[in-house]
Write an enzyme that holds these catalytic residues in place. Structure first.
Site, short mmCIF file in Angstrom:
data_model
loop_
_atom_site.label_atom_id
_atom_site.label_comp_id
_atom_site.label_asym_id
_atom_site.label_seq_id
_atom_site.Cartn_x
_atom_site.Cartn_y
_atom_site.Cartn_z
N ARG B 61 -11.80 -6.54 -14.13
CA ARG B 61 -12.81 -7.04 -13.60
C ARG B 61 -13.76 -6.75 -14.57
NH1 ARG B 61 -11.25 -5.97 -7.86
NH2 ARG B 61 -10.44 -8.08 -7.00
N LYS B 168 3.90 0.02 -5.05
CA LYS B 168 3.87 0.04 -3.66
C LYS B 168 2.58 0.17 -3.28
CE LYS B 168 3.60 4.89 -2.47
NZ LYS B 168 3.96 6.00 -1.54
N ASP B 197 9.71 1.93 -7.35
CA ASP B 197 9.52 3.40 -6.54
C ASP B 197 9.85 4.53 -7.44
OD1 ASP B 197 10.36 5.30 -5.01
OD2 ASP B 197 11.03 4.19 -3.16
N HIS B 198 8.57 5.19 -8.00
CA HIS B 198 8.89 5.98 -8.82
C HIS B 198 9.92 7.25 -8.64
CE1 HIS B 198 5.75 8.16 -6.32
NE2 HIS B 198 6.30 9.27 -6.86
N HIS B 261 10.24 5.85 -0.47
CA HIS B 261 10.82 6.85 -1.24
C HIS B 261 12.09 7.47 -0.28
CE1 HIS B 261 7.53 6.44 -3.81
NE2 HIS B 261 6.74 7.09 -2.93
N LYS B 362 2.12 16.41 5.00
CA LYS B 362 0.90 16.97 4.24
C LYS B 362 0.57 18.31 4.79
CE LYS B 362 -0.05 12.91 2.08
NZ LYS B 362 -0.03 12.75 0.62
#
Lengths: 335, 513
Positions: B61, B168, B197-198, B261, B362
């Protein structure tokens, strides 16, 4: 000992060790330093009959082992030297890993004075890391030491046909070896690998639609190569003719300095493809022109040093079936 | 007229080379383009694997020129390129980068894009393949796809293809994923849709199939007769730094990591051998695994098999960390889980009774992703005086990141007069065995997308079946009268005690990474 053996070169090979004690010496080498990790994926052996290359081969193994963990064997055979004597050295080729540990390959070097085929075989086969493939870079001409009991155990044979003193005879010897019963080794010719970037770039050249449509108009191949790289240039020319299913007029231009292959020009009525590598450049310039239409590109050049070429070969585990179809044609051109 | 083939191209099999291609990146001014996509293309170029006459167009943009866009990307490439930055190569590579300013919803912007792509084809003298990469926020996918269709950009030109790559998250539940898939498939055929999906681009993830199906020692033992259980762990030692809390708090660990993943890793470990390595053969087998997951329906089943938790204040690597609800852009009353542990069963002949434990979280002590396959203990140890030490079963560990590699833990006799056993580890590390660094996951995946190999991309039925399974857990958490508890763990620990209890109840323990 012949005068050509330089003691300072020998000193760089590591710790001199009686051949019967190599295993024990290697074990001690690893016990001394716990920060070292031994790694090995292949047995990689250099065979040479030229004592002047000992130092450079030693450096080359260091370079190769940095990328390919291996049991490295450096064999200098001096068949004419008398009296017969065999000496060995060991050393670890290490590189840092994550800043603290070192990942190491083992190198065992041999100087075999009066070394015949049987002695070379016995030495090599006794020092292999078992169950791992055997890759041999045979630097010399395929002499009498290159015999069936030896090459039948090789998984990959690396040669450099541009170094051969009599390429036609050597290609014959290679063909005979490959056709022998119970022999199934891959051949990797550094002269062929050396042209890889030119071949890739040429493919890119003729990805251009306009140039592709004019392929049939091509008439000549002009290859500028370094002195001593005639076989490299011939292999490239044979490949081009084979791909085009024709025989273009060939012109080889020899230069005294610069990269092994400096430039390749394919030309015909209104169509021209050029691949050029300037001295010391890591890139190659590709230019295709077809009438008013012109397309230019910059591509990475492949590696050029022996160490890098060998390393590149070791990265490719599948043999080159393409090369096997090429070199009999080159052999025919050498007649 | 039949298309001419480049005779020089066909023999160069050692390199994965795609045909001339233009890639259009939507959301080109975002972090992904700067940090991953452009450095990946640059490194592909550095390896000489970029398709000839390649072009990349950034679609976004903000107003900017090609030059400004290139300069921004150059700065990003200097920082993020795996193989470093070479000015000469960048100078050549940058010429193929262009910028196209448009709103995602503006039809005129797509008409102009089409003109630009046609112009490139004219320059090349031949039409090129077109790859549209959706790197924008997911809510922009729909208008972008609709506009591409309206402009006719979803169809290849002159016998060439047009494909779409979707980043994703691919939906946030089954309904939104289906909606998105409908939109995508109304614009592009499923065969031309590449859901990235890396994790699947990582060397070790790809190596799972080689390890299982190219080595005769593993596959005969790869079943419930010999395998006790499997653990898949994805630990992160970070929290919501860099404003990630805003997105993360709407997703949670289950949606953000497990649905995609970790389920991808699970399928690679549990799938049957494919009949060949074609994309659909591999994906057929993977989707069978997801379909065979024993559903967890209702709060009781979910509470018994799934542990969710939030971290409280603690410390990681000696640095104090706030609790999840105190993180930037996270709702102070959030019910989102930054940690989840699951016990799953795959109801197939091969895996009957074998639990698959998955955990992701995490603010755990370290960053690591690995799969560990725990083999059954031998029926008896014929050494009367020996006692098997704790966790002594043979374990095959597949490290996905960092330090990609494979390790096998076995028992050995300790040197000495006594018959004492000790665990030893046979360890293969990509970095020490292969001197060359593996390509970044995005390099491999982008090349595959350009070359038309969809093996490492998720198919619609994989995505939807995974959501179907995940939705039941989310439903039990958020829509039931008696939702399973949200547990807590201090930042820097290995998760809540309840996750340990999940395995202890089965007589097992989480592997210590």
């Amino acid at each position: 000992m012949p005068a050509t053996l330089n003691e300072s070169d020998l000193a760089r090979l590591g710790i001199e060790t009686p051949i019967s004690r190599i295993d024990r010496a290697l074990k001690q080498l690893w016990e001394n330093d716990e920060a070292k990790t031994r790694a090995s994926l292949i047995n990689f052996s250099i065979y040479t009959e030229d004592s002047s290359t000992l130092a450079s081969d030693n450096d080359l193994l260091d370079h190769v082992a940095a990328e390919h963990a291996c049991r490295a064997l450096l064999i200098l055979a001096l068949p004419e030297s008398q009296p017969p004597r065999a000496r060995a050295w060991i050393q670890a080729l290490c590189r840092p890993y994550q800043g603290k540990q070192a990942v190491c390959s083992e190198q065992i070097s041999f100087v075999l004075e009066g070394g015949d085929a049987a002695q070379v075989q016995n030495i090599v086969f006794a020092q292999l890391d078992s169950d791992l493939p055997l890759v041999v870079w045979w630097q010399a001409d395929l002499t009498q030491n290159f015999e069936e009991r030896f090459y039948s155990r090789i998984d990959t044979l690396i040669i450099d046909s541009s170094r051969w003193s009599d390429p036609a005879r050597q290609f014959d010897a290679l063909l005979a070896a490959m056709r022998a019963e119970n022999v199934d080794f891959d051949v990797r010719d550094l002269a062929w690998t050396r042209s890889h970037f030119m071949r890739t770039a040429l493919a890119s050249c003729f990805q251009d639609a306009a140039a592709l449509q004019n392929l049939a108009k091509l008439k000549t191949i002009r290859i500028t190569h370094l002195k001593g790289q005639r076989t490299t240039a011939l292999l490239l020319a044979v490949w081009i003719n084979q791909r085009l299913k024709t025989t273009l007029e060939l012109e080889l231009i020899e230069k005294d300095s610069g990269p092994a292959l400096h430039s390749l020009v394919l030309e015909g009525d209104g169509v021209r493809g050029e691949v050029r590598r300037d001295c010391d450049s890591s890139f190659i310039h590709v230019c295709t022109s077809c009438g008013q239409h012109e397309h230019k590109d910059l591509l990475p050049a492949d590696v050029d040093s022996d160490a890098e070429l060998v390393s590149e070969q070791l990265s490719r585990f599948h043999g080159s079936t393409l090369y096997s179809t090429m070199f009999p044609l080159v052999r025919a051109m050498l007649k | 007229m039949p298309e001419l083939e480049n005779p020089f191209q066909e023999t160069l099999l050692s390199r994965h080379r795609a045909e001339p291609c233009t890639v259009v990146i939507f959301g080109a001014t975002g972090d992904l383009t700067n940090r991953k996509l452009i450095p990946a293309f640059y490194n592909i170029a550095a390896a000489g694997d970029l398709p000839p006459q390649f072009k990349v167009v950034g679609f976004a943009r903000r107003e900017k020129t090609d030059e400004v866009f290139r300069a921004e990307l150059e700065a990003g490439n200097r920082k993020n390129s795996r193989q470093g930055h070479n000015d000469e190569l960048w100078g050549s590579f940058a010429q193929c980068i262009h910028y196209h300013r448009s709103e995602f919803e503006d039809p005129a912007g797509y008409v102009k894009l089409k003109l630009l792509l046609d112009e490139f084809d004219k320059e090349r003298g031949t039409p090129a393949n077109r790859l549209f990469y959706l790197a924008s926020a997911p809510e922009a996918f729909k208008p972008i796809l609709e506009m591409l269709r309206a402009a006719g950009l979803n169809e290849g030109v002159g016998g060439k293809w047009a494909r779409v790559v979707c980043e994703k998250p691919f939906g946030k539940d089954l309904a939104t994923a289906r909606g998105l898939n409908d939109v995508v498939n109304a614009t592009f055929d499923e065969a031309d849709t590449y859901r990235i999906d890396h994790y699947l681009g990582k060397e070790t993830a790809q190596n799972i199939m080689v390890l299982r199906f190219a080595n005769s020692i593993f596959e005969p033992n790869w079943n419930s007769r010999y395998i006790d259980h499997v653990q898949i762990t994805c630990a992160e030692n970070l929290g919501m730094e860099g404003g990630r809390g805003g997105y993360y708090d709407t997703a949670g660990a289950l949606r953000d990591m497990v649905q995609n993943h970790l389920f991808q890793l699970l399928t690679l470990v549990a799938m049957e051998p494919p009949t060949d390595l074609s994309a659909d053969s591999v994906r057929d087998e993977k989707v069978k695994v997801i379909r065979a997951l024993r559903p967890l329906i209702g709060p009781e089943a979910v509470g018994k098999n799934v542990i969710r938790a939030q971290y409280t204040a603690g410390s990681v690597d000696g640095v104090a960390r706030v609790g999840y609800r105190q993180e930037d852009r996270v709702n102070p009353e959030s019910k989102t889980e930054p940690y989840v542990a699951l016990r799953l069963f795959i109801d197939t002949w091969r895996w009957q009774g074998v639990p698959f434990y998955i955990r992701v979280g995490k603010q755990l002590p370290k960053k690591a992703t690995e799969i560990s396959v725990h083999f059954k203990k031998p029926p008896q140890v014929p050494f009367a005086t020996s006692k098997l030490i704790k966790n002594s079963e043979n374990t095959l560990v597949i490290r996905i990141q960092p330090d990609e590699g494979i390790a096998l833990r076995i028992l050995c006799k300790q040197p000495g007069q006594a018959m004492n056993m000790q665990q030893v580890k046979m360890d293969f590390r990509y970095s020490s065995s292969f001197g060359k660094a593996s390509p970044e996951a995005y390099e491999r995946l982008l090349l595959d997308a350009m070359a038309g190999d969809a093996t490492l991309f998720a198919r619609r039925d994989e995505v939807e079946n995974a959501w179907k399974f995940i939705d039941e857990i989310e439903k039990a958490w958020h829509k039931s009268d008696a939702p399973p508890m949200m547990h807590e763990y201090p930042a820097g620990s290995w998760g809540p005690k309840e996750a340990d209890d999940l395995l202890r109840a089965d007589g097992r323990e989480w592997r210590l990474l």
